[in-house]
Design a protein around this motif. Sequence first.
Motif, PDB file in Angstrom:
ATOM      1  N   ARG A   1      35.364 -33.492  42.919  1.00 57.25           N
ATOM      2  CA  ARG A   1      33.966 -33.262  42.481  1.00 57.25           C
ATOM      3  C   ARG A   1      33.648 -33.342  41.391  1.00 57.25           C
ATOM      4  N   GLY A   2      34.587 -32.526  40.613  1.00 58.07           N
ATOM      5  CA  GLY A   2      34.141 -32.146  39.037  1.00 58.07           C
ATOM      6  C   GLY A   2      34.190 -33.342  38.353  1.00 58.07           C
TER       7      GLY A   2
ATOM      8  N   ALA B   1      36.970 -20.628  42.208  1.00 62.96           N
ATOM      9  CA  ALA B   1      37.766 -20.483  43.528  1.00 62.96           C
ATOM     10  C   ALA B   1      36.759 -20.713  44.629  1.00 62.96           C
ATOM     11  N   VAL B   2      35.556 -20.031  44.481  1.00 63.91           N
ATOM     12  CA  VAL B   2      34.432 -19.825  45.389  1.00 63.91           C
ATOM     13  C   VAL B   2      33.977 -21.072  45.788  1.00 63.91           C
ATOM     14  N   LEU B   3      33.625 -21.980  44.593  1.00 64.35           N
ATOM     15  CA  LEU B   3      33.280 -23.361  44.663  1.00 64.35           C
ATOM     16  C   LEU B   3      34.039 -24.156  45.557  1.00 64.35           C
ATOM     17  N   GLY B   4      35.473 -24.171  45.062  1.00 65.57           N
ATOM     18  CA  GLY B   4      36.335 -24.659  45.693  1.00 65.57           C
ATOM     19  C   GLY B   4      36.249 -24.602  47.530  1.00 65.57           C
ATOM     20  N   LEU B   5      36.414 -22.973  47.590  1.00 62.19           N
ATOM     21  CA  LEU B   5      36.289 -22.726  49.168  1.00 62.19           C
ATOM     22  C   LEU B   5      35.112 -23.343  49.831  1.00 62.19           C
TER      23      LEU B   5
ATOM     24  N   TYR C   1      21.590 -25.198  43.691  1.00 67.66           N
ATOM     25  CA  TYR C   1      22.009 -26.319  44.427  1.00 67.66           C
ATOM     26  C   TYR C   1      22.294 -27.546  43.786  1.00 67.66           C
ATOM     27  N   ARG C   2      22.645 -27.218  42.323  1.00 68.86           N
ATOM     28  CA  ARG C   2      23.181 -28.705  41.772  1.00 68.86           C
ATOM     29  C   ARG C   2      24.766 -28.603  41.974  1.00 68.86           C
ATOM     30  N   MET C   3      25.115 -29.010  43.069  1.00 73.19           N
ATOM     31  CA  MET C   3      26.510 -28.808  43.230  1.00 73.19           C
ATOM     32  C   MET C   3      27.531 -29.654  42.258  1.00 73.19           C
ATOM     33  N   GLU C   4      27.020 -30.839  42.142  1.00 73.13           N
ATOM     34  CA  GLU C   4      27.680 -31.771  41.167  1.00 73.13           C
ATOM     35  C   GLU C   4      27.975 -31.134  39.933  1.00 73.13           C
TER      36      GLU C   4
END
Lengths: 509, 233
Positions: free
Chosen positions: A299-300, A101-105, A475-478
């Motif tokens: 993104r996932g 959820a945090v990543l989604g936010l 910071y490897r968000m992908e």
Amino acid sequence: MALRAVAINPRWPGGIVAGLVLALTLGTLCAVGLRADFLAGLGVADWAAVRFTVLQALVSALVSCLLAIPVARALARRQFRGRSAIITLLGAPFLLPVIVAVLGLLSVFGRNGIVNNALSAVGLPEVSIYGFHGVVLAHVFFNMPLVTRFILQGWLAIPSERFRLAASLGAPVGRLLEWPMLRSVLPSAFLVVFLICLTSFAVALTLGGGPKATTVELAIYQALRFDFDLGRAALLALLQFGICAIAAIFAWSATQRDEGGAGLDRAVQRWDGGVKRDAIIIVLAALFLLLPLGMIVVRGVAGIPELTVDIWRAALRSILVAVSSAVLCTGFALALALRGGRLASVVGVLPLAASSLVVGTGLFLIVYPFVNPARLALPITMLVNAVLALPFVLRSIGPAVAKVEADFGRLGTSLGLSSRVWTWRIVLPRLRQPLGFGAGLAAALSMGDLGVIALFAGDAQETLPLAMYRLMGAYRMEAAAAAALLLVAVSFSLFWFFDRGGQIGAQDK
Amino acid sequence: MVLKINNLSLVQGDFSLRADIVCDAGVTAVMGPSGAGKSTLLAAIAGFIAPTGGQMAFAGREFTDLTPAERPVSMLFQDNNLFPHLTIAENVGLGLRGELRLSGQEKEAVAQAIVDVGLEGLAARKPAALSGGQQSRAALARVLLAGRPIVLLDEPFAALGPRLKDEMLDLVRERLIPKGQIVLMVSHDPNDVKRIADQVCLVAEGRVSAAKPTDEIFENPPDALRAYLGDMG
């Protein structure tokens, strides 16, 4: 005067479970108390952490409740296609791993998120999701839906005749019917959310930090992991326990039983207007929940090629921990429910007030002199998760056990069934549904856990949430988004799998 | 061999009941107004309620302090007499010794009991696949198989229609009485009582009065029974 109706209930397994839960909650507290460095005392930073912890929880609970009222009201009085889907959606955050959820936010409200891109496009300054308001935002994301369901239940519990009566009298519905209902539902909802927000370590870990936005739990983690200052970690853990205990005492005195969301599919028929406003509110609430989840999916999927072998290994570890934890937890809950009595009911709610970080600190202090804590990371996580999920699972199977006892206790006793036959052949088969639901809940909660594991694990014990957190930190968000997608998919699949398993063959009512 | 209840006293909150009865083989009906304590009396005999005083004995052997399973007593409740997730054969088999794994010989006895109550060919079904009357028969088969000398019926056939109920009462008479069992049956219906009961115990005003022969008590009903029956008697 009546004898115990079901003397054939086995009592010793419940006794063992009670002992285990007490050892894990109060026993670890003793370990913490013995080790706490009282001489060093609390510094300015520690008091700031206490203030931040309490303040963010208060504001989170307040905002969650305030936002939930119009949403529940709109859902209560409108009947439309997709309404039941939205009500199901409101239940989803409970099972959603916090870190996902945090990543989604972050992808909606963070830097380069939808909101900030829109703001900078029209030349407005960006908002930051980190710190106080980010923590509150995440807590509202999780708890507003929960409170909405609480209030919706309250709304639908008002008999429709009363609305008709009020309409025919031309009486103010709000003051006559709605305000008394809210007054009875809101205080307990507020306290429950407040308690949840006091112990939500993962949110503070990801969105908090720094001198202005550190919770006590985060301070414990830092003292243990970075400074290796065991005495200070123990002192902070005591402090955290104190805060939780006070909040829990308030919450108990105000909480009533929740009815499990039955019958939420009908709408209250009313005769006051506001269709447009209700529609806007429902759409906004749905967007607030769906956008972050949608961003994870978008993104996932793009990031799936970046999933390394390490991530898959972490996923396997998580599944192993989650499934074992679910099995343990349902076993614990069943043993306690069969034992019954005051001890079982106290033990059944105790973990709600326990902070996984406090339990974790205690366990760390206990095992550290003997063995490298990292080696025990997975078994300890499994056990702590099982104990922390116990109250929810017990709530699911407790009433079912009571019903079997009421319906068949005398018959079983008069037939002279042994405890073994009674438990395995009579009680268990009749409990398939709540057991399956409970196991699903425990598995999903454990799958998404990012608490104790963060205290104990080294690289070789990474679970999926921890791996995801480390990807975000790098910071490897992908890759993090792909891991998040995997995590969500596995969590919900596990829940579905167990819940389904309980329903198959349970038709012989 | 008689069931002897001597000076038994039952107290539950404000409620209290005293009983002094002797029952022989045959059917004893337990009658009285609602809330008088008929079910409480049966629950005490079955061992679900501990008495505050007095003794219960069968064939001269006291069983006041035994557990429900150790008593020479079988009981049929108002409902939930069968476990819904077990087959009829498993349900009936529990009457033997509270176990689901039975020897070949025991299985034969179970099959025979099922035939005896007229449920041939239904042994493998679950209760939900049977009619109400058939479910009652299955429960009775278990009581037959258990073979305990005292049988307590707490209105187990109340939900059946009049014809089915008569059938069940006849089945009780046919199958249980020839074996010399003592049947205690709670009833609201004077017709049932006249159909099958040899004697009647009245439960009223905190007392269980000594049993009287059925003909006698209906010919010359005591006040409590008269008040309860109204015009029906």
